[in-house]
Design a protein around this motif. Sequence first.
Motif, PDB file in Angstrom:
ATOM      1  N   THR A 161      27.831  54.491  44.081  1.00 59.51           N
ATOM      2  CA  THR A 161      27.757  55.629  44.998  1.00 59.51           C
ATOM      3  C   THR A 161      27.562  55.145  46.436  1.00 59.51           C
ATOM      4  O   THR A 161      28.150  55.700  47.367  1.00 59.51           O
ATOM      5  CB  THR A 161      26.632  56.590  44.588  1.00 59.51           C
ATOM      6  OG1 THR A 161      25.407  55.865  44.450  1.00 59.51           O
ATOM      7  CG2 THR A 161      26.949  57.253  43.265  1.00 59.51           C
ATOM      8  N   ALA A 162      26.750  54.098  46.637  1.00 57.22           N
ATOM      9  CA  ALA A 162      26.557  53.561  47.983  1.00 57.22           C
ATOM     10  C   ALA A 162      27.857  52.989  48.531  1.00 57.22           C
ATOM     11  O   ALA A 162      28.152  53.114  49.725  1.00 57.22           O
ATOM     12  CB  ALA A 162      25.472  52.489  47.978  1.00 57.22           C
ATOM     13  N   GLY A 163      28.633  52.351  47.660  1.00 60.42           N
ATOM     14  CA  GLY A 163      29.906  51.777  48.089  1.00 60.42           C
ATOM     15  C   GLY A 163      31.010  52.794  48.255  1.00 60.42           C
ATOM     16  O   GLY A 163      32.090  52.449  48.735  1.00 60.42           O
ATOM     17  N   GLY A 164      30.751  54.033  47.852  1.00 59.22           N
ATOM     18  CA  GLY A 164      31.754  55.082  48.036  1.00 59.22           C
ATOM     19  C   GLY A 164      32.898  55.022  47.042  1.00 59.22           C
ATOM     20  O   GLY A 164      34.050  55.305  47.396  1.00 59.22           O
ATOM     21  N   TRP A 165      32.593  54.651  45.790  1.00 63.58           N
ATOM     22  CA  TRP A 165      33.653  54.667  44.782  1.00 63.58           C
ATOM     23  C   TRP A 165      34.153  56.096  44.579  1.00 63.58           C
ATOM     24  O   TRP A 165      33.438  57.068  44.836  1.00 63.58           O
ATOM     25  CB  TRP A 165      33.136  54.077  43.475  1.00 63.58           C
ATOM     26  CG  TRP A 165      33.200  52.566  43.460  1.00 63.58           C
ATOM     27  CD1 TRP A 165      32.881  51.735  44.478  1.00 63.58           C
ATOM     28  CD2 TRP A 165      33.634  51.733  42.379  1.00 63.58           C
ATOM     29  NE1 TRP A 165      33.068  50.422  44.111  1.00 63.58           N
ATOM     30  CE2 TRP A 165      33.533  50.394  42.831  1.00 63.58           C
ATOM     31  CE3 TRP A 165      34.073  51.984  41.088  1.00 63.58           C
ATOM     32  CZ2 TRP A 165      33.868  49.304  42.025  1.00 63.58           C
ATOM     33  CZ3 TRP A 165      34.409  50.899  40.272  1.00 63.58           C
ATOM     34  CH2 TRP A 165      34.312  49.587  40.745  1.00 63.58           C
ATOM     35  N   ALA A 224      30.447  45.943  43.886  1.00 68.83           N
ATOM     36  CA  ALA A 224      30.789  47.353  44.115  1.00 68.83           C
ATOM     37  C   ALA A 224      30.208  47.844  45.427  1.00 68.83           C
ATOM     38  O   ALA A 224      30.848  48.588  46.176  1.00 68.83           O
ATOM     39  CB  ALA A 224      30.284  48.203  42.954  1.00 68.83           C
ATOM     40  N   SER A 225      28.976  47.435  45.728  1.00 69.92           N
ATOM     41  CA  SER A 225      28.323  47.857  46.961  1.00 69.92           C
ATOM     42  C   SER A 225      28.766  47.002  48.147  1.00 69.92           C
ATOM     43  O   SER A 225      29.024  47.520  49.232  1.00 69.92           O
ATOM     44  CB  SER A 225      26.808  47.781  46.793  1.00 69.92           C
ATOM     45  OG  SER A 225      26.141  48.210  47.953  1.00 69.92           O
ATOM     46  N   GLY A 232      35.577  54.032  50.589  1.00 69.93           N
ATOM     47  CA  GLY A 232      34.188  53.887  51.009  1.00 69.93           C
ATOM     48  C   GLY A 232      34.052  52.837  52.098  1.00 69.93           C
ATOM     49  O   GLY A 232      35.033  52.434  52.743  1.00 69.93           O
ATOM     50  N   ARG A 233      32.831  52.383  52.291  1.00 72.56           N
ATOM     51  CA  ARG A 233      32.545  51.396  53.322  1.00 72.56           C
ATOM     52  C   ARG A 233      31.699  50.273  52.731  1.00 72.56           C
ATOM     53  O   ARG A 233      30.812  50.530  51.917  1.00 72.56           O
ATOM     54  CB  ARG A 233      31.777  52.041  54.487  1.00 72.56           C
ATOM     55  CG  ARG A 233      32.615  53.047  55.274  1.00 72.56           C
ATOM     56  CD  ARG A 233      31.758  53.805  56.266  1.00 72.56           C
ATOM     57  NE  ARG A 233      32.567  54.725  57.060  1.00 72.56           N
ATOM     58  CZ  ARG A 233      32.071  55.639  57.882  1.00 72.56           C
ATOM     59  NH1 ARG A 233      30.757  55.767  58.003  1.00 72.56           N
ATOM     60  NH2 ARG A 233      32.872  56.414  58.578  1.00 72.56           N
ATOM     61  N   PRO A 234      31.941  49.032  53.145  1.00 74.83           N
ATOM     62  CA  PRO A 234      31.136  47.918  52.640  1.00 74.83           C
ATOM     63  C   PRO A 234      29.690  48.033  53.095  1.00 74.83           C
ATOM     64  O   PRO A 234      29.415  48.458  54.222  1.00 74.83           O
ATOM     65  CB  PRO A 234      31.827  46.695  53.242  1.00 74.83           C
ATOM     66  CG  PRO A 234      32.527  47.204  54.467  1.00 74.83           C
ATOM     67  CD  PRO A 234      32.960  48.590  54.124  1.00 74.83           C
ATOM     68  N   TYR A 239      21.934  44.896  51.459  1.00 71.60           N
ATOM     69  CA  TYR A 239      21.824  46.128  50.689  1.00 71.60           C
ATOM     70  C   TYR A 239      22.572  46.033  49.359  1.00 71.60           C
ATOM     71  O   TYR A 239      22.164  46.653  48.368  1.00 71.60           O
ATOM     72  CB  TYR A 239      22.311  47.328  51.506  1.00 71.60           C
ATOM     73  CG  TYR A 239      21.201  47.912  52.348  1.00 71.60           C
ATOM     74  CD1 TYR A 239      20.319  48.861  51.838  1.00 71.60           C
ATOM     75  CD2 TYR A 239      21.001  47.485  53.651  1.00 71.60           C
ATOM     76  CE1 TYR A 239      19.284  49.379  52.595  1.00 71.60           C
ATOM     77  CE2 TYR A 239      19.969  47.992  54.424  1.00 71.60           C
ATOM     78  CZ  TYR A 239      19.111  48.938  53.894  1.00 71.60           C
ATOM     79  OH  TYR A 239      18.082  49.436  54.641  1.00 71.60           O
ATOM     80  N   ALA A 240      23.649  45.264  49.307  1.00 71.26           N
ATOM     81  CA  ALA A 240      24.347  45.091  48.036  1.00 71.26           C
ATOM     82  C   ALA A 240      23.432  44.413  47.021  1.00 71.26           C
ATOM     83  O   ALA A 240      23.409  44.778  45.841  1.00 71.26           O
ATOM     84  CB  ALA A 240      25.613  44.268  48.239  1.00 71.26           C
TER      85      ALA A 240
END
Length: 311
Positions: A161-165, A224-225, A232-234, A239-240
């Motif tokens: 979700t953080a990576g915007g999949w 993924a993150s 999405g955005r890296p 944070y990853a």
Amino acid sequence: MSDDQAALPDPAELKSLAASRPDQLRGIAAALAKGRRLPELEPLFAEPPRSVDDPEAELRACVLGELALMGVSWRGRPGPEAYAERLRELGHPLSWRPAARLDLEHRLGVRVRGAGPVKSAGQLRARFPEIPATEGGAAAGRTAREVRDAERAREAAGAFTAGGWAREPEARFFTLPEPLGDDDFGMAFLQGLPLDCLAGEMGPGGALACLTAADDVANELYSASFNGGVDGRPQYGAYARLHAWRGLYALLGLPAGTPFLDAVRYAADCRWLRFMAFTRWFHHDTADVGFAVLDPSRTRVAVLAATDTAG
């Protein structure tokens, strides 16, 4: 790297980035960590952070996170040490991570030539040992009881979700009335669970599950993150790494206060699967992943599936 690429933005720009493009702020921190030696970065930590909401503190927290991921130690350096300790006292999210990179993280950020995303059954079988389906596994799957936990599910899926999949991941948790044999923890067992990702008509490719380990799961969560989804955005390394550890703890069902080395030992006693299925949920296009973990008692199962193709 030029001085301009590694230069600090002025406070006003940092404030704007923190509010609207935190990914760019994290990218600046990654450039600083990679473009400067630690002695050159030490002046950044001359004064302790005032607040976790301070954009300058956020940037410096990300720099420390990137350095830790790179294996750079600031032990014995008063400025960075004091800064990191103050971040912990303030409760900054990046302060919750191993202080030094652990062996379980050896794959994070490492690119292996020719070893891209797994998109086909052939690729999965070539990299991981397949677990044959068993009748005992199918029967056990039908006895599983779902345990709903929305917060744990959000943590497990946080890297995606953080990576915007493109689609919301599926994170589900189950308990079994009696221990499951390791050989029965395979695709037949998973197909006995009420999983959305395995529901409906199965395509010609079928479904398969292969044995893997916690470091494989950690690497996929990190990637993924770190890379971000197609739309999405890296999130960059600091944070990853945080999302990878949070996801692992959620899949393992461990409280955040569990020491990291204890979590690593616990993960080693679990049984891990990477699975693939040719259902309408998966797309076998951009990126699909499916993981399941059986706890050391062999009575608790967590499943996580994600796809980066909109359905």
